[in-house]
Design a protein around this motif. Structure first.
Motif, short mmCIF file in Angstrom:
data_model
loop_
_atom_site.label_atom_id
_atom_site.label_comp_id
_atom_site.label_asym_id
_atom_site.label_seq_id
_atom_site.Cartn_x
_atom_site.Cartn_y
_atom_site.Cartn_z
N SER A 137 35.38 -33.53 23.74
CA SER A 137 34.85 -34.12 24.91
C SER A 137 34.32 -35.51 24.53
O SER A 137 33.91 -35.86 23.50
CB SER A 137 33.69 -33.34 25.65
N VAL A 138 34.17 -36.36 25.62
CA VAL A 138 33.43 -37.74 25.28
C VAL A 138 31.87 -37.37 24.72
O VAL A 138 31.59 -38.15 24.13
CB VAL A 138 33.45 -38.58 26.49
N SER A 141 31.06 -37.64 21.25
CA SER A 141 30.81 -39.22 20.32
C SER A 141 29.87 -39.85 21.14
O SER A 141 29.46 -40.79 20.64
CB SER A 141 32.11 -39.76 20.15
N GLN A 158 35.11 -32.52 17.09
CA GLN A 158 35.95 -33.70 16.49
C GLN A 158 36.03 -33.77 14.97
O GLN A 158 37.22 -33.98 14.55
CB GLN A 158 35.02 -34.80 17.02
N GLU A 179 39.71 -35.38 24.13
CA GLU A 179 38.23 -35.74 24.56
C GLU A 179 38.21 -36.23 25.88
O GLU A 179 38.29 -37.49 26.06
CB GLU A 179 37.63 -36.84 23.47
N GLY A 181 36.68 -36.94 29.65
CA GLY A 181 35.46 -37.39 30.28
C GLY A 181 35.30 -36.72 31.54
O GLY A 181 35.69 -35.62 31.80
N ARG A 232 43.16 -37.94 18.05
CA ARG A 232 42.27 -37.91 19.01
C ARG A 232 42.52 -38.66 20.15
O ARG A 232 43.27 -39.86 19.91
CB ARG A 232 40.90 -38.37 18.49
N GLU A 234 40.82 -39.93 23.64
CA GLU A 234 39.84 -39.86 24.63
C GLU A 234 40.37 -40.40 26.16
O GLU A 234 40.89 -41.29 26.13
CB GLU A 234 38.69 -41.11 24.29
#
Ligand code: NDP
Ligand code: 8X3
Length: 252
Positions: A137-138, A141, A158, A179, A181, A232, A234
C-alpha cells in the motif's frame, strides 16, 4: 502451459477482480478467503475457468500449512501467488486505538502473508519458476494520521518483498510489491466496521482506483517477459497526491 494462480482474499475487491482478470483456459485458479459463499459466487461467474475454492483464514498457521500442502493434484504447482488478503481496522490515533484491531492487522497482513509465502516458495524454487505478487500500500511508505499499525504492516510487506528478491537471486522467481492508493472496494467498510456512510465519505467527490485497475497491474507484472522483475509499483488515482509536512505551531 497452463499457469496455476493462488489468490488470497479472492472473495472481494482486488482479489475477486484478479480472479476475473486471470479468467480463461490459460489459467487454473485457487481462490482463498474466509467467506466461502462469496468465493463460490466468483467461481460460478467464471464457470469457463478451472477453479478451486479454498476456505482459508490466513491467520491460521496450521490451517494454511495443512490446506496448502493438501491441494488436489492439478492445483499443487503454483506459478503465481497473489498475497492480497489484508485489511485495515480503525483510524484512531495510536494512543486511542484498539489493541485487538492492531493484533488482527499484524496477524493478517504480516503473519498471514508470510505463512502463505513460506508454504508456497519451496515448490517454486524446486520447479525453478514462480512469481509472488504482494499487495502492499502507499500506506507502507507514506505516514498519515491513524495509519499507525496498518501502514507499518504494509512497510513490512515492502521490505519483505525486497528481502525475498535478495534471497532468491540466482533463481528465476519474481517478487513484486504492488502499492495501491485510494481504491474503492470493501476496504473502508471493513475499516469502519461496516458503517456505510463513513466508508462512502472516503470516496465522496473522488474518482478512486477500482479493483479492476489493480487487477490490471497484477496481470501486467506477471505477463512481462521472464527476465523483467517489477520490484515495486505504486499506483494512485489522479485525484490523490501527497500533503506537505504538517507542522504544529504554538500560540505566540
Ligand atoms: P476488500 O475488503 O474488498 O478485500 C479484502 C480481502 O481480504 C477479502 O477477500 C477478505 O476475505 C480477505 N481477508 C481479510 N482477512 C482475511 C483472512 N484472515 N484470511 C483470508 N482472507 C482474508 O479490500 P481490498 O480488495 O481493497 O484489499 C485487498 C488488499 O489490498 C489488502 O491487503 C489491502 O490492505 C490492500 N490495499 C487496499 C487499498 C484500498 O484502498 N482498497 C489500497 C492499498 C492496499 P474474507 O473476508 O472473505 O476472508
Ligand atoms: C489503503 C490505502 O490510504 O487507506 O492501503 O491506507 S490507505
Amino acid at each position: 502451459m497452463k499457469k496455476t494462480v493462488l489468490i488470497t482474499g479472492a472473495s472481494s475487491g482486488f482479489g475477486a477482480a484478479c480472479a476475473r482478470k486471470f479468467r480463461g483456459p490459460e489459467f487454473r485458479l485457487i481462490l482463498a478467503a474466509r467467506r466461502l459463499e462469496k468465493l463460490e459466487i466468483v467461481q460460478r461467474e467464471l464457470s469457463d475457468t478451472e477453479i478451486l475454492v479454498l476456505q482459508l483464514d490466513v491467520r491460521d498457521r496450521k490451517g494454511v500449512t495443512e490446506k496448502l500442502a493438501a491441494l488436489p493434484v492439478p492445483f499443487q504447482e503454483i506459478d503465481i501467488l497473489v498475497n492480497n488478503a489484508g485489511l485495515a481496522l480503525g483510524l484512531e490515533p495510536a494512543q486511542e486505538a484498539d489493541l485487538d484491531n492492531w493484533e488482527i492487522m499484524v496477524d493478517t497482513n504480516i503473519k498471514g502473508l508470510i505463512y502463505c509465502t513460506r508454504q508456497i516458495l519451496p515448490g517454486m524454487v524446486k520447479r525453478q519458476r514462480g512469481h509472488i505478487v504482494n499487495i502492499g500500500s502507499v500506506a507502507g511508505s507514506t505516514p498519515y494520521p491513524g495509519g499507525n499499525v496498518y501502514g507499518a504492516t504494509k512497510a513490512f510487506v515492502q521490505q519483505f518483498s525486497n528481502n525475498l528478491r535478495s534471497d532468491l537471486l540466482g533463481n528465476p522467481i519474481r517478487v513484486t510489491n504492488i502499492e495501491p492508493g485510494l481504491a474503492e472496494t470493501e476496504f473502508s467498510l471493513v475499516r469502519f466496521n461496516w458503517d456505510e456512510e463513513r466508508a462512502a465519505d472516503v470516496y465522496r467527490g473522488t474518482r478512486p482506483l477500482t479493483a479492476e485497475d489493480i487487477a490490471e497491474t497484477v496481470y501486467w507484472v506477471t505477463s512481462l517477459p521472464p527476465h523483467i522483475n517489477i520490484n515495486r509499483l505504486e499506483v494512485m488515482p489522479v485525484c490523490q497526491a501527497w500533503a506537505p509536512f504538517s507542522i504544529h505551531r504554538q500560540e505566540e
